[in-house]
Design an enzyme around this catalytic site. Structure first.
Site, mmCIF file in Angstrom:
data_model
loop_
_atom_site.group_PDB
_atom_site.id
_atom_site.type_symbol
_atom_site.label_atom_id
_atom_site.label_comp_id
_atom_site.label_asym_id
_atom_site.label_seq_id
_atom_site.Cartn_x
_atom_site.Cartn_y
_atom_site.Cartn_z
ATOM 1 N N LYS A 119 0.825 -1.212 0.000
ATOM 2 C CA LYS A 119 0.000 0.000 0.000
ATOM 3 C C LYS A 119 0.852 1.252 0.000
ATOM 4 O O LYS A 119 0.509 2.237 -0.659
ATOM 5 C CB LYS A 119 -0.957 -0.003 1.196
ATOM 6 C CG LYS A 119 -2.043 -1.051 1.028
ATOM 7 C CD LYS A 119 -3.160 -0.887 2.010
ATOM 8 C CE LYS A 119 -4.265 -1.890 1.697
ATOM 9 N NZ LYS A 119 -5.222 -2.043 2.753
ATOM 10 N N LYS A 209 -5.290 -9.843 -5.929
ATOM 11 C CA LYS A 209 -6.550 -10.096 -5.216
ATOM 12 C C LYS A 209 -7.576 -9.003 -5.521
ATOM 13 O O LYS A 209 -7.211 -7.862 -5.839
ATOM 14 C CB LYS A 209 -6.302 -10.187 -3.703
ATOM 15 C CG LYS A 209 -5.886 -8.881 -3.083
ATOM 16 C CD LYS A 209 -6.111 -8.842 -1.569
ATOM 17 C CE LYS A 209 -5.859 -7.414 -1.101
ATOM 18 N NZ LYS A 209 -6.443 -7.005 0.109
ATOM 19 N N LYS A 212 -10.895 -3.738 -2.210
ATOM 20 C CA LYS A 212 -11.855 -2.630 -2.217
ATOM 21 C C LYS A 212 -11.197 -1.261 -2.293
ATOM 22 O O LYS A 212 -11.859 -0.275 -2.560
ATOM 23 C CB LYS A 212 -12.868 -2.732 -1.077
ATOM 24 C CG LYS A 212 -12.371 -2.766 0.341
ATOM 25 C CD LYS A 212 -13.583 -2.848 1.289
ATOM 26 C CE LYS A 212 -13.376 -3.741 2.484
ATOM 27 N NZ LYS A 212 -12.316 -3.351 3.404
#
Ligand code: TYM
Length: 343
Positions: A119, A209, A212
């Site tokens: 991230k 993956k 969201k």
């Protein structure tokens, strides 16, 4: 003797998607339904986790409320007294225990977390928050405050669960048997069953993956998607040029992901689904079968969502926040005593 605790949380940074549903929500609901009486089940909204990366804060309150409704729509038996729902930020012990555990956590340890690396790589340095860096500590506090043994999570949270075990063991080594150490991930998988959709892939890029926090949303099936539009996303899923169907993530990640979604929605073991489709050549047929299942699933789910009784939900929520606040405060107090903050 108190009952063993099954606990999990789903952030409110965006609508949930079918990966969240299969990886964490459904196994929790299944346990709460089938093992009622034997276990305590805590399903909560880790609202403080929702802005470790930047979000639109004007939407957060509505998203928290929406997540709670999703829990009920997914079938969580909220009338069962062993089932608890709550919002993390309503129980201050989560933040307080995090601070204490922060002081027993190494910078290197946090820096090695794969999620942090992934991230933070997408953000400019000034936007990488300290919250993103140490959020596994908050997650450990979420688990340890309630003495949870079982934590149904997707693959991406395995490392954080291991960290919760490590920090609890380290704390106990220094201060005595205070915290309950959750079971190792291998045992968790045995308990929940291995083919529970631990890592649903993005439909457009099946090497990663479904996530969201992904901006485009094209490869993601959100629980709130219009069912027909979601079916279209399935029809547009990326596949490969092999020309025949095999359940093999290494050579056919897109096809294997579709087979997995099919097995989960049809509640059929993946081994059976793999045999049923093995060697068939029509990718279109597989896609339309999955698209039909997705459309029906979302239509049914959204009907249940519309029928959620707000009054009953909030009455339960407030009662549970009070009861769980007491449990959390007791654990926090034991920790405060151990570290010398209380006599
Ligand atoms: P979060 O909100 O990102 O995701 C919620 C759950 O969904 C799982 N998941 C997936 N499972 C299968 N396939 C996917 N593509 C997929 N994407 C996400 C996640 O593994 C997770 O189980 N830190 C946690 C929330 C949390 C928590 C906790 C969980 C906070 N405190 C304490 C358990 C216990 C998170 O960010 O999940």
């Amino acid at each position: 003797m108190s009952k063993p605790v099954i606990l999990t949380g789903l952030r409110a940074n965006n609508d949930l998607h079918i990966g969240n549903y299969f990886g964490a929500l459904l196994p929790t609901v299944d346990m709460a339904t089938s093992k009622a009486g034997e276990f305590q089940v805590n399903l909560f909204v880790p609202d403080l986790h929702s802005f470790t990366t930047p979000i639109d804060h004007s939407k957060l309150a509505a998203q928290i409320d929406h997540n709670l409704r999703l829990f009920v729509a997914a079938g969580l038996p909220v009338h069962n007294p062993d089932v608890h729902i709550y919002r993390q930020s309503y129980i201050p012990a989560h933040s307080e225990l995090t601070w204490i555990l922060d002081c027993f956590t190494g910078m290197g340890e946090m820096g090695r977390m794969t999620q942090f690396k992934d991230k933070s790589a997408k953000l400019n340095e000034d936007r990488i928050s300290v919250g993103l860096f140490n959020y596994p500590v908050l997650m450990a506090a979420d688990i340890l405050l309630y003495g949870a043994a079982y934590v149904p999570v997707g693959d991406d949270q395995t490392q954080h669960l291991e960290f919760a075990r490590d920090i609890a063991a380290r704390f106990n080594n220094q201060f005595g048997d205070i915290l309950t150490i959750p079971l190792p991930v291998r045992k968790q998988h045995e308990f929940f069953g291995k083919d529970q959709g631990l890592r649903i892939r993005d439909l457009q890029d099946p090497t990663k993956k479904m996530s969201k926090s992904d901006e485009s949303g094209k490869g993601i099936i959100f629980m709130g998607d219009d069912p027909a539009a979601a079916a279209k996303k399935v029809m547009g899923a990326a596949t490969d040029s092999v020309g025949s169907i095999h359940y093999d993530y290494a050579s056919q990640p897109g096809i294997s992901n579709l087979l997995e979604i099919y097995s989960l929605l049809n509640r059929q073991p993946i081994a059976d689904v793999a045999v049923e489709w093995e060697g068939k050549s029509s990718y279109g047929e597989l896609k339309s079968s999955v698209a039909d299942l997705v459309r029906d699933f979302l239509s049914g789910f959204q009907e249940q969502l519309a029928a959620v009784d707000s009054k009953a939900l909030y009455a339960k929520l407030e009662a549970d926040e009070e009861a769980m606040g007491t449990v959390a405060r007791n654990t926090l107090h034991a920790v405060q005593k151990a570290v010398g903050l209380r006599a």
